[in-house]
Design an enzyme around this catalytic site. Sequence first.
Site, PDB file in Angstrom:
ATOM      1  N   ASN A 218       0.855  -1.195   0.000  1.00 52.28           N
ATOM      2  CA  ASN A 218       0.000   0.000   0.000  1.00 52.28           C
ATOM      3  C   ASN A 218       0.886   1.239   0.000  1.00 52.28           C
ATOM      4  O   ASN A 218       2.013   1.199   0.489  1.00 52.28           O
ATOM      5  CB  ASN A 218      -0.887   0.006   1.253  1.00 52.28           C
ATOM      6  CG  ASN A 218      -1.823   1.198   1.296  1.00 52.28           C
ATOM      7  OD1 ASN A 218      -2.439   1.548   0.281  1.00 52.28           O
ATOM      8  ND2 ASN A 218      -1.941   1.837   2.444  1.00 52.28           N
TER       9      ASN A 218
ATOM     10  N   HIS B  71       0.773   5.272   1.288  1.00 55.16           N
ATOM     11  CA  HIS B  71       0.000   6.196   2.128  1.00 55.16           C
ATOM     12  C   HIS B  71       0.669   7.570   2.083  1.00 55.16           C
ATOM     13  O   HIS B  71       1.890   7.665   2.216  1.00 55.16           O
ATOM     14  CB  HIS B  71      -0.078   5.665   3.561  1.00 55.16           C
ATOM     15  CG  HIS B  71      -0.919   6.531   4.438  1.00 55.16           C
ATOM     16  ND1 HIS B  71      -2.301   6.492   4.399  1.00 55.16           N
ATOM     17  CD2 HIS B  71      -0.589   7.499   5.315  1.00 55.16           C
ATOM     18  CE1 HIS B  71      -2.782   7.388   5.233  1.00 55.16           C
ATOM     19  NE2 HIS B  71      -1.754   8.013   5.811  1.00 55.16           N
TER      20      HIS B  71
END
Length: 212
Positions: free
Chosen positions: A109, A111
């Site tokens: 991911n 962020h």
Amino acid sequence: MSKLRLGVLVSGGGSNLQSIIDHCNSGYLPAEVVIVISSKEGVYALERAKRHNIPSFVVNPKTFPTKTAYEDEMIRLLNSFKVDLIVLAGFLRVLSPHFVNTFQGKIMNIHPSLIPAFCGEGYYGEKVHKAVLDYGVKITGVTVHFVDEGADTGPIILQRAVPVLDNDTPETLAERVLQEEHKIYPEAIKLYALGRLQVQGRSVKIIKGEEH
Ligand code: GAR
């Protein structure tokens, strides 16, 4: 060496998706995006996938009776395209342990802050940059991490700092952070593709190679 098969999950504009596609096409990444899944209809990321002839699907959680049924559909699609690594690129759903355990150590991911600051449930997209400005920190940045069962809690792969300027708005800050995202995500995926990431508990060691 065969190319790493990427499945990219999106919910919005898809500028990170675009950067990953571009880095695959330029030869920087020994990888190819084989499937794009969006949690929302009509987002620009789907348009980008179409333009590059990448199979794309909308899997909208609201159309499934349970979260498990929703995630099972994504698991089925990702497996049917024989995905090696799942890349969350502006994907705004928290994945359950059911999904995470199915692809243990194979989900990344990005962020838009320096985790563990300004992250977790409710911190996504522009909300992150607004919180950064409201708090008054002088430095923010970008984090790429492996996904575990929590929200933004998995082992950190790479981070990069971005200075906050006095006259920043959430939009101007988001723009500068995105520019870093577009560099750091391909770097992290490349390290993974080259087998240079070693997870040791909470930390990720980068095995030395020719380029880093
Ligand atoms: C990016 O800034 C990404 O870091 C963020 O959403 C934006 C998506 O932009 N993700 C999160 O906030 C996840 N918690 P994009 O659709 O143009 O790639």
